[in-house]
Design a protein around this motif. Structure first.
Motif, short mmCIF file in Angstrom:
data_model
loop_
_atom_site.label_atom_id
_atom_site.label_comp_id
_atom_site.label_asym_id
_atom_site.label_seq_id
_atom_site.Cartn_x
_atom_site.Cartn_y
_atom_site.Cartn_z
N THR A 63 -14.26 10.38 26.05
CA THR A 63 -14.58 11.68 25.48
C THR A 63 -14.13 12.79 26.43
OG1 THR A 63 -16.48 10.77 24.30
CG2 THR A 63 -16.43 13.15 24.59
N VAL A 64 -13.43 13.77 25.86
CA VAL A 64 -12.97 14.91 26.65
C VAL A 64 -13.44 16.20 25.99
CG1 VAL A 64 -10.93 13.69 27.50
CG2 VAL A 64 -10.76 15.07 25.41
N THR A 65 -13.47 17.26 26.77
CA THR A 65 -13.85 18.55 26.21
C THR A 65 -12.70 19.12 25.38
OG1 THR A 65 -13.01 19.84 28.09
CG2 THR A 65 -15.28 18.99 28.23
N LEU A 66 -13.01 20.08 24.56
CA LEU A 66 -11.99 20.72 23.74
C LEU A 66 -10.89 21.32 24.59
CD1 LEU A 66 -11.12 21.59 20.90
CD2 LEU A 66 -12.62 23.58 21.12
N ALA A 67 -11.24 21.90 25.73
CA ALA A 67 -10.26 22.51 26.62
C ALA A 67 -9.30 21.49 27.22
CB ALA A 67 -10.96 23.28 27.73
N GLU A 68 -9.68 20.21 27.22
CA GLU A 68 -8.85 19.16 27.81
C GLU A 68 -8.11 18.33 26.76
OE1 GLU A 68 -11.67 17.89 31.57
OE2 GLU A 68 -12.27 17.24 29.56
N ALA A 69 -8.24 18.68 25.50
CA ALA A 69 -7.82 17.79 24.41
C ALA A 69 -6.37 17.96 23.96
CB ALA A 69 -8.75 17.97 23.22
N LEU A 70 -5.67 18.99 24.43
CA LEU A 70 -4.29 19.19 23.97
C LEU A 70 -3.43 17.97 24.29
CD1 LEU A 70 -2.27 21.20 22.70
CD2 LEU A 70 -1.72 21.94 25.03
N ASP A 71 -2.68 17.51 23.29
CA ASP A 71 -1.76 16.38 23.38
C ASP A 71 -2.47 15.03 23.57
OD1 ASP A 71 0.51 17.98 23.06
OD2 ASP A 71 0.67 18.37 25.21
N ARG A 72 -3.79 15.01 23.53
CA ARG A 72 -4.49 13.73 23.58
C ARG A 72 -4.48 13.10 22.19
NH1 ARG A 72 -7.48 12.94 28.23
NH2 ARG A 72 -7.39 10.76 27.52
N VAL A 73 -4.58 11.79 22.14
CA VAL A 73 -4.50 11.04 20.88
C VAL A 73 -5.91 10.67 20.43
CG1 VAL A 73 -3.62 8.96 19.77
CG2 VAL A 73 -2.21 10.17 21.46
N THR A 74 -6.24 11.03 19.20
CA THR A 74 -7.59 10.75 18.69
C THR A 74 -7.83 9.25 18.58
OG1 THR A 74 -6.74 11.03 16.44
CG2 THR A 74 -7.84 12.92 17.45
#
Length: 410
Positions: free
Chosen positions: A29-40
């Motif tokens: 789990t990551v914060t919204l601020a860290e989520a760019l380009d992460r894969v769901t």
């Protein structure tokens, strides 16, 4: 061991690798601020509807649509102005027959209203009364609850690489953390007695380690975590020990150099010792990059890159990057950005082989052209001075000057 250098087309080679490497991922789990380009890791569903209330799509007057029927510039409808809807708050007025309220873009529609008349289609008749110069239909200029997304609707599926607009959507839903695939750790082990770290002044006959840093960038862009495992000498036992240690601490191993035909080439033997099924492909119908090695060792991908930087980056783009995405749960890498341009020079090729040629994009008389950056596969600056790659397909004997080609952008 499979027959040495039985080359396969690039697509067939990747398919063979993927036969032994099903898509998989581990959640975090990551914060919204860290989520760019992460894969769901799992689908994301809307916990609420957006918008949560009926909103005006423009500045104007909230009305009952039926009160405007038949209105025109020559025969306007007259409505009593009963107030103004404040931004960021619920309306304090209710619209009754023959009434209206001033509303701003994004403002909440007051009870009783079902449409908004654009400000430009009205004029003041007298104090507290407006003229409507054009009729509106129910719902006109109104964003209804759930028009953007319905409650419980799927926002993004599992295996989706989150974009900037996706982060905005998550924020609109009040989602401040998201479960994503853990970034795979990819060990990078350079090999060769002649290779030294970039901070070292090379002696005659030595070269700096270019591939560990260039390929690390490709891995990082694909969502992986590159882990540089150092430089191994051309000694079998040392290379085997370093490769085993690096693979044990990572999800994937990339060996740079050592995959060209040479009496000192030990990469294939080392890989076959790392686990089953071992070496799958040794040789791809590709230029540059023919001596690529693809393997899976006890469930972990292991890829041997040619030592020349251009070859290494081409092979990494075709096989390392898709494998990194595979380890994040994606069946295939996202589509590459590409542009169409006319070719400035002939590019001869050999049928049965896929060629990758660095090219820079130039504009001539308003038209986009692809200018090949010619050089050898050991010249990293052919890529530095290029914007992308021109691909000559396997069924072609070459590309002609003036021909429109696709340039795969870096």
């Amino acid at each position: 061991m499979p027959e040495f250098f039985k080359v396969l087309p690039p697509d067939d080679a990747l398919a063979k690798l993927f036969e032994h490497l099903p898509p998989r991922a581990e959640p975090e789990t990551v914060t919204l601020a860290e989520a760019l380009d992460r894969v769901t890791y799992a689908p994301v569903r809307a916990p609420v509807a957006v918008p949560a209330f009926a909103r005006s799509m423009m500045d104007g007057y909230a009305v009952r649509a039926q009160d405007t029927y038949g209105a025109s510039a020559t025969l306007p409808a007259y409505l009593l102005l009963v107030g103004e809807v404040p931004m960021g708050a619920a309306p304090s007025v209710e619209i009754k027959p023959g009434q209206c309220a001033l509303v701003h873009t994004g403002g909440m529609l007051p009870p009783g209203a079902d449409a908004v008349v654009m400000l430009e289609l009205t004029q003041t008749a007298r104090e507290g009364e407006i003229e409507v110069l054009k009729a509106v239909a129910p719902g006109e200029n109104v964003l209804r609850p759930g028009d953007d997304i319905r409650q419980e609707a799927e926002m993004v599926p599992a295996g989706h690489s989150l974009r900037a607009q996706d982060l905005g959507g998550l924020a609109a839903l009040g989602i401040t953390s998201v479960t994503v695939a853990r970034r795979p750790r990819v060990a990078l082990l350079a090999t060769g007695d002649e290779v030294v770290p970039p901070e070292v002044e090379p002696a005659l006959g030595q070269v700096r380690d270019v591939n560990s840093y260039a390929v690390a960038g490709q891995i990082q862009r694909a969502g992986g975590v590159p882990v540089r495992a150092g430089i191994a000498p051309d000694r079998y036992e040392t290379l085997l020990a370093l490769a085993r240690g690096a693979l044990a601490e990572a999800d994937m191993l990339v060996l740079s150099a050592g995959s060209s035909v040479s009496v000192r080439d030990m990469t294939a033997d080392v890989i076959n010792t790392l686990g089953k099924p071992g070496l799958l492909v040794h040789g791809v119908a590709l230029k540059p990059g023919k001596p690529a090695i693809l393997a899976v060792c006890d469930g972990k991908p292991v890829i041997g890159l040619p030592g020349n930087p251009v070859s290494a980056m081409v092979v990494a783009d075709l096989f390392v990057v898709p494998a990194v995405y595979r380890l994040q749960g994606l069946a295939a890498a996202p589509a590459r950005r590409a542009v169409r341009a006319r070719l400035t020079h002939n590019l001869p090729s050999q049928a049965g082989r896929v060629d990758y040629t660095p090219a820079r994009l130039v504009s001539r008389a308003g038209e986009l052209w692809a200018e090949p950056v010619f050089g050898k596969s050991n010249q990293i600056f052919t890529l530095v001075f290029a914007d992308g790659m021109v691909v000559t397909p396997a069924d072609s004997n070459g590309l002609s000057a003036g021909e429109t080609v696709e340039v795969r952008l870096f």
